[in-house]
Design a protein around this motif. Structure first.
Motif, PDB file in Angstrom:
ATOM      1  N   LEU A 345      32.979  20.888  36.592  1.00 30.78           N
ATOM      2  CA  LEU A 345      31.683  20.371  36.154  1.00 30.78           C
ATOM      3  C   LEU A 345      30.797  21.492  35.607  1.00 30.78           C
ATOM      4  CD1 LEU A 345      30.956  17.904  39.106  1.00 30.78           C
ATOM      5  CD2 LEU A 345      31.534  17.287  36.756  1.00 30.78           C
ATOM      6  N   THR A 404      26.106  17.324  40.462  1.00 31.08           N
ATOM      7  CA  THR A 404      26.355  16.627  39.201  1.00 31.08           C
ATOM      8  C   THR A 404      25.053  16.142  38.578  1.00 31.08           C
ATOM      9  OG1 THR A 404      28.507  15.913  40.052  1.00 31.08           O
ATOM     10  CG2 THR A 404      27.649  14.754  38.141  1.00 31.08           C
ATOM     11  N   ASP A 405      24.200  15.546  39.400  1.00 32.90           N
ATOM     12  CA  ASP A 405      22.911  15.053  38.890  1.00 32.90           C
ATOM     13  C   ASP A 405      22.043  16.194  38.388  1.00 32.90           C
ATOM     14  OD1 ASP A 405      23.745  12.507  39.543  1.00 32.90           O
ATOM     15  OD2 ASP A 405      22.729  12.516  41.511  1.00 32.90           O
ATOM     16  N   ASP A 408      23.248  17.452  34.988  1.00 30.14           N
ATOM     17  CA  ASP A 408      22.848  16.519  33.925  1.00 30.14           C
ATOM     18  C   ASP A 408      21.377  16.689  33.594  1.00 30.14           C
ATOM     19  OD1 ASP A 408      25.392  15.532  33.786  1.00 30.14           O
ATOM     20  OD2 ASP A 408      25.007  13.795  35.077  1.00 30.14           O
TER      21      ASP A 408
END
Length: 417
Positions: A345, A404-405, A408
């Motif tokens: 990621l 992950t959030d 983003d």
């Protein structure tokens, strides 16, 4: 995950990779044509060369390494030439009016060498040994030692032998010999050792050792004084018996018994065995093997250059990118590989953010280059972006989802700023 259906009138993609008969024919027709041409060429070659012997030193062979030329010249001088291939024929023909030429003495077994010596010692004829090596010369010519093999060059006689003085310079060389025998005549010296040696025998008989067969070959007979020396050496008696040892001779399997012919071993054994084996192979087979090897090499090069371009095939099942991503995520979760998932990621986020802040893709994974550019672009400190893009491994699944959030969010902030 939603399930997709295929309309009834849509043909299903085929998964068969079998070739049709037409495709198979197009692939193999070139090889079949080449095999047919090679077969036809071999039959034609065999038809044109089907007569007579074609072995090395064969007096019936017109090949460059045959000896038909010297045999025909001897016949013109009134000498009868008989070719024998067995020990019994050779020993039975030995006599005072006969010259016995042994074309390949190194190919004889210990039993054959001893039997041949006993037959020739009891006659007053001449025996000519062509290039006998270390082991064979010790049996067939007692008191003589064969030294290392040398090159074949035009050599002067260097002796008072009438045949050598009349012939003059000849192509001699090969094995060199050493002897202390009384009455031996040494000619055509190479490095001080003779390559043409005449040994006295009973009455008027003698034994001649040739260090090399070159002067007897068709391709060399017309050079220097080769023809003269060959004719005088082989034509001293009215009858010439040309002995070509054959591996099918029954005497080759005879037991020497009680160590007869045991002349020890030395460094030249392997070389003599190899030379004897090569002498027994007809030249046509050697050339044929070389041609087949060359043809195999050409075929390999031809096939390697005809692999063709890559062919794309339709997959039997269409898999969506989202399904592939979800499948890989499940594998990561099953293996508890949060470190691999977080690294993937973060690497993807760095690759997308780098061009937005003016960093090349080559430096996208370098913290000292990417972090200052992100901080300058957002007006924040390096530590904030560093914790997200190059931070530690999440401790649990919740931390991985949070990472992950946050990645983003950071990417959206870079895009909008």
């Amino acid at each position: 995950m939603t399930e997709t259906t295929t309309p009834p009138d849509t043909p299903l993609p085929t998964t068969s990779v079998s070739h049709t008969p037409g495709e198979i024919w197009r692939r193999v027709r070139g090889l079949l044509l080449a095999a047919l041409l090679l077969t036809a060429a071999g039959i034609t070659f065999a038809a044109f060369h089907s007569g007579g012997g074609h072995g090395r030193l064969d007096p019936r062979s017109p090949d460059p390494d045959g000896s038909r030329a010297v045999a025909e010249l001897l016949k013109d001088r009134g000498v009868t030439v008989d070719v024998v291939t067995t020990l019994d024929e050779a020993t039975g023909a030995a006599g005072p009016d006969t010259t016995l030429l042994v074309a390949a003495p190194n190919a004889l077994t210990a039993y054959q060498q001893n039997t041949l010596l006993n037959a020739t010692q009891g006659s007053s004829g001449r025996t000519v040994l062509v290039a006998p090596g270390r082991l064979s010369v010790e049996v067939l010519a007692p008191g003589v030692r064969a030294m290392s093999r040398g090159p074949v060059d035009p050599l002067a006689p260097g002796c008072a032998l009438p045949a050598a003085r009349s012939a003059g310079t000849a192509d001699m060389g090969g094995f060199r010999y050493h002897t202390d025998m009384d009455g031996a005549v040494t000619c055509y010296l190479a490095d001080g050792l003779p390559t043409f040696l005449t040994l006295p025998g009973l009455d008027s008989g003698d034994t001649v050792l040739l260090g090399s067969p070159h002067l007897l070959l068709n391709d060399h007979l017309d050079r220097q004084g080769n023809a003269s020396l060959a004719l005088q050496t082989l034509g001293s008696r009215p009858h010439l018996v040309w002995y070509l040892p054959s591996p099918t001779d029954p005497s080759a399997t005879e037991d020497p018994g009680d160590g007869a012919g045991d002349s020890g071993s030395d460094d030249g054994t392997a070389a003599e065995d190899e030379s004897a084996f090569v002498d027994l192979i007809p030249s046509g087979w050697l050339w044929g093997t070389l041609q087949l090897a060359f043809a195999a090499l050409l075929a390999a090069i031809w096939r390697s250059r005809r692999l063709g371009p890559l062919v794309t095939e339709r997959l039997p099942v269409i898999i969506r990118a989202s399904e592939s991503t979800e499948g890989r995520a499940r594998l990561y979760r099953k293996a508890d590989a949060r470190d691999r998932a977080a690294a993937t990621l973060r690497s993807a986020a760095r690759n997308r953010i780098a061009p937005l802040v003016g960093v090349s893709s080559r430096d996208a994974q370098a913290p000292d280059v990417l972090l200052p550019a992100v901080s300058t672009h957002l007006g924040t400190s390096d530590s904030d972006a560093g914790a997200l893009l190059f931070g530690p491994v999440p401790s649990d699944d919740a931390a991985l989802v949070l990472l992950t959030d946050q990645l983003d969010a950071l990417e959206r902030e870079v895009r909008t700023s």
